[in-house]
Write a protein that holds these residues in place. Structure first.
Motif, mmCIF file in Angstrom:
data_model
loop_
_atom_site.group_PDB
_atom_site.id
_atom_site.type_symbol
_atom_site.label_atom_id
_atom_site.label_comp_id
_atom_site.label_asym_id
_atom_site.label_seq_id
_atom_site.Cartn_x
_atom_site.Cartn_y
_atom_site.Cartn_z
ATOM 1 N N LEU A 23 -33.079 38.441 16.093
ATOM 2 C CA LEU A 23 -32.198 38.117 14.969
ATOM 3 C C LEU A 23 -32.196 36.619 14.676
ATOM 4 C CD1 LEU A 23 -29.189 40.503 15.711
ATOM 5 C CD2 LEU A 23 -30.949 40.752 13.936
ATOM 6 N N ALA A 24 -32.130 35.810 15.721
ATOM 7 C CA ALA A 24 -32.178 34.359 15.529
ATOM 8 C C ALA A 24 -33.538 33.942 14.966
ATOM 9 C CB ALA A 24 -31.904 33.645 16.847
ATOM 10 N N GLY A 25 -34.604 34.587 15.439
ATOM 11 C CA GLY A 25 -35.941 34.280 14.935
ATOM 12 C C GLY A 25 -36.093 34.625 13.468
ATOM 13 N N VAL A 26 -35.561 35.777 13.060
ATOM 14 C CA VAL A 26 -35.604 36.168 11.644
ATOM 15 C C VAL A 26 -34.842 35.146 10.806
ATOM 16 C CG1 VAL A 26 -34.835 37.904 9.958
ATOM 17 C CG2 VAL A 26 -35.990 38.622 12.066
ATOM 18 N N ALA A 27 -33.703 34.698 11.310
ATOM 19 C CA ALA A 27 -32.930 33.677 10.590
ATOM 20 C C ALA A 27 -33.719 32.373 10.482
ATOM 21 C CB ALA A 27 -31.587 33.441 11.291
ATOM 22 N N LEU A 28 -34.391 31.977 11.563
ATOM 23 C CA LEU A 28 -35.192 30.745 11.534
ATOM 24 C C LEU A 28 -36.352 30.868 10.553
ATOM 25 C CD1 LEU A 28 -35.950 27.928 12.649
ATOM 26 C CD2 LEU A 28 -37.308 29.130 14.385
ATOM 27 N N ILE A 29 -37.063 31.995 10.587
ATOM 28 C CA ILE A 29 -38.187 32.179 9.668
ATOM 29 C C ILE A 29 -37.690 32.163 8.223
ATOM 30 C CG2 ILE A 29 -40.041 33.736 8.938
ATOM 31 C CD1 ILE A 29 -40.080 34.752 11.905
ATOM 32 N N THR A 30 -36.563 32.818 7.974
ATOM 33 C CA THR A 30 -35.992 32.836 6.625
ATOM 34 C C THR A 30 -35.640 31.421 6.174
ATOM 35 O OG1 THR A 30 -35.131 35.061 6.958
ATOM 36 C CG2 THR A 30 -34.134 33.755 5.193
ATOM 37 N N LEU A 31 -34.987 30.662 7.036
ATOM 38 C CA LEU A 31 -34.654 29.283 6.711
ATOM 39 C C LEU A 31 -35.916 28.477 6.397
ATOM 40 C CD1 LEU A 31 -32.562 26.954 6.545
ATOM 41 C CD2 LEU A 31 -32.957 26.612 8.990
ATOM 42 N N CYS A 32 -36.944 28.657 7.215
ATOM 43 C CA CYS A 32 -38.194 27.923 7.003
ATOM 44 C C CYS A 32 -38.919 28.385 5.742
ATOM 45 C CB CYS A 32 -39.100 28.056 8.229
ATOM 46 S SG CYS A 32 -38.490 27.075 9.623
ATOM 47 N N ALA A 33 -38.692 29.608 5.313
ATOM 48 C CA ALA A 33 -39.266 30.092 4.057
ATOM 49 C C ALA A 33 -38.535 29.491 2.865
ATOM 50 C CB ALA A 33 -39.205 31.616 3.987
ATOM 51 N N LYS A 34 -37.258 29.278 3.026
ATOM 52 C CA LYS A 34 -36.446 28.751 1.925
ATOM 53 C C LYS A 34 -36.597 27.239 1.764
ATOM 54 C CE LYS A 34 -34.800 32.740 0.798
ATOM 55 N NZ LYS A 34 -35.164 33.364 -0.473
ATOM 56 N N ILE A 35 -37.001 26.553 2.825
ATOM 57 C CA ILE A 35 -37.282 25.118 2.730
ATOM 58 C C ILE A 35 -38.732 25.014 2.292
ATOM 59 C CG2 ILE A 35 -37.481 22.942 3.980
ATOM 60 C CD1 ILE A 35 -35.398 24.051 5.959
ATOM 61 N N HIS A 36 -38.930 24.755 1.017
ATOM 62 C CA HIS A 36 -40.290 24.779 0.501
ATOM 63 C C HIS A 36 -40.454 23.877 -0.708
ATOM 64 C CE1 HIS A 36 -38.321 27.574 -2.233
ATOM 65 N NE2 HIS A 36 -39.353 27.441 -3.039
ATOM 66 N N ILE A 37 -41.715 23.621 -0.987
ATOM 67 C CA ILE A 37 -42.093 22.920 -2.208
ATOM 68 C C ILE A 37 -42.660 23.991 -3.125
ATOM 69 C CG2 ILE A 37 -43.630 21.202 -3.239
ATOM 70 C CD1 ILE A 37 -43.615 19.804 -0.468
ATOM 71 N N PRO A 38 -42.014 24.228 -4.257
ATOM 72 C CA PRO A 38 -42.516 25.274 -5.144
ATOM 73 C C PRO A 38 -43.934 24.959 -5.623
ATOM 74 C CG PRO A 38 -40.310 24.593 -5.793
ATOM 75 C CD PRO A 38 -40.789 23.622 -4.757
ATOM 76 N N SER A 39 -44.795 25.930 -5.520
ATOM 77 C CA SER A 39 -46.154 25.815 -6.038
ATOM 78 C C SER A 39 -46.641 27.228 -6.323
ATOM 79 C CB SER A 39 -47.071 25.103 -5.041
ATOM 80 O OG SER A 39 -47.114 25.785 -3.812
ATOM 81 N N TRP A 40 -47.631 27.329 -7.162
ATOM 82 C CA TRP A 40 -48.145 28.640 -7.516
ATOM 83 C C TRP A 40 -49.613 28.700 -7.165
ATOM 84 C CZ3 TRP A 40 -51.976 31.033 -10.113
ATOM 85 C CH2 TRP A 40 -51.816 32.416 -10.303
ATOM 86 N N PRO A 41 -50.109 29.772 -6.661
ATOM 87 C CA PRO A 41 -49.476 31.069 -6.432
ATOM 88 C C PRO A 41 -48.824 31.179 -5.059
ATOM 89 C CG PRO A 41 -51.832 31.269 -6.066
ATOM 90 C CD PRO A 41 -51.577 29.850 -6.485
ATOM 91 N N VAL A 42 -49.017 30.182 -4.202
ATOM 92 C CA VAL A 42 -48.482 30.223 -2.840
ATOM 93 C C VAL A 42 -47.549 29.024 -2.660
ATOM 94 C CG1 VAL A 42 -49.074 30.203 -0.388
ATOM 95 C CG2 VAL A 42 -50.629 31.291 -2.023
ATOM 96 N N PRO A 43 -46.288 29.255 -2.301
ATOM 97 C CA PRO A 43 -45.377 28.123 -2.086
ATOM 98 C C PRO A 43 -45.656 27.427 -0.751
ATOM 99 C CG PRO A 43 -44.255 30.183 -1.667
ATOM 100 C CD PRO A 43 -45.630 30.540 -2.160
ATOM 101 N N MET A 44 -45.403 26.133 -0.705
ATOM 102 C CA MET A 44 -45.539 25.374 0.550
ATOM 103 C C MET A 44 -44.235 25.527 1.322
ATOM 104 S SD MET A 44 -47.348 21.835 -0.506
ATOM 105 C CE MET A 44 -48.812 21.807 -1.504
ATOM 106 N N THR A 45 -44.327 26.138 2.486
ATOM 107 C CA THR A 45 -43.134 26.413 3.289
ATOM 108 C C THR A 45 -43.312 25.871 4.708
ATOM 109 O OG1 THR A 45 -43.897 28.517 4.211
ATOM 110 C CG2 THR A 45 -42.841 28.591 2.021
ATOM 111 N N LEU A 46 -42.308 26.116 5.512
ATOM 112 C CA LEU A 46 -42.367 25.789 6.933
ATOM 113 C C LEU A 46 -42.603 27.038 7.781
ATOM 114 C CD1 LEU A 46 -39.464 23.178 7.196
ATOM 115 C CD2 LEU A 46 -41.927 22.747 7.100
ATOM 116 N N HIS A 47 -43.194 28.086 7.171
ATOM 117 C CA HIS A 47 -43.480 29.308 7.922
ATOM 118 C C HIS A 47 -44.284 29.015 9.184
ATOM 119 C CE1 HIS A 47 -42.668 32.435 4.651
ATOM 120 N NE2 HIS A 47 -42.058 32.880 5.734
ATOM 121 N N THR A 48 -45.314 28.189 9.052
ATOM 122 C CA THR A 48 -46.171 27.908 10.203
ATOM 123 C C THR A 48 -45.357 27.336 11.354
ATOM 124 O OG1 THR A 48 -48.083 27.574 8.784
ATOM 125 C CG2 THR A 48 -48.200 26.629 10.998
ATOM 126 N N LEU A 49 -44.459 26.436 11.048
ATOM 127 C CA LEU A 49 -43.609 25.836 12.077
ATOM 128 C C LEU A 49 -42.828 26.916 12.813
ATOM 129 C CD1 LEU A 49 -42.383 22.882 12.968
ATOM 130 C CD2 LEU A 49 -40.421 23.768 11.726
#
Length: 188
Positions: A23-49
């Motif tokens: 549950l904590a991991g899902v929350a972290l991944i979600t947070l890292c997905a929401k912290i992003h630089i909008p770009s198309w077609p793939v947004p720049m996120t912190l997913h990798t982190l």
């Protein structure tokens, strides 16, 4: 009779920690997905982190379970993905341009976790590099379904690789600061 009743409670207690970690991991991944630089077609996120940190911290089984849970929550329609709900939710989002990267991160959770087990900083870094290679290997061909083939690298690799390498370096540095006895075992 009391020993029969204590078995389920003991099993329940052993599940609490991994479930809480997921549950904590899902929350972290979600947070890292929401912290992003909008770009198309793939947004720049912190997913990798997030993916690499979870794989290093938890090991392959729990890391994979965590990312699978993230995908399941997203497939169910919760707006956990980057640019959701604006770019869609649920399976519609997952079938879009970033779907291959999402599947790649699922595989990378396993690959990174397996290759990093019992390794020191250099070995963990190499495991994360293998994981990001798996992510791009799944993400780029999928992206080619949505953009002209000649633009796949320009839109799905080149803008992201430096940030992904920096994220991997940050995870490697952070993991080096954590006592070795905790690496790969935090979720267990």
């Amino acid at each position: 009779m009391s020993s029969i009743l204590s078995i389920p409670s003991r099993n329940a207690r052993t599940l609490v920690r991994p479930v809480a970690f997921v549950l904590a991991g899902v929350a972290l991944i979600t947070l890292c997905a929401k912290i992003h630089i909008p770009s198309w077609p793939v947004p720049m996120t912190l997913h990798t982190l997030a993916v690499m940190a979870i794989a290093i911290a938890a090991g392959p089984r729990l890391a994979t379970a965590t990312f699978f849970a993230y995908l399941a929550v997203g497939a169910a329609g919760l707006p956990v993905f980057s640019d959701s709900p604006e770019r869609g939710i649920g399976l519609a989002y997952m079938a879009g341009p970033t779907g291959g990267y999402l599947l790649g991160y699922l595989a990378a959770s396993w690959v990174t976790g397996v290759l990093a087990e019992g390794r020191k900083t250099l070995g963990r870094t190499m495991a994360m590099l293998a994981g990001i290679t798996v992510t791009y290997a799944a993400g780029l061909p999928w992206l080619a379904l949505f953009v002209p083939t000649g633009k796949v690298l320009a839109l799905g690799f080149t803008p992201f690789i430096l940030g992904d390498l920096i994220n991997i370096a940050m995870v490697a540095f952070g993991a080096a600061l954590v006592p070795a006895r905790f690496i790969g075992k935090l979720g267990r």
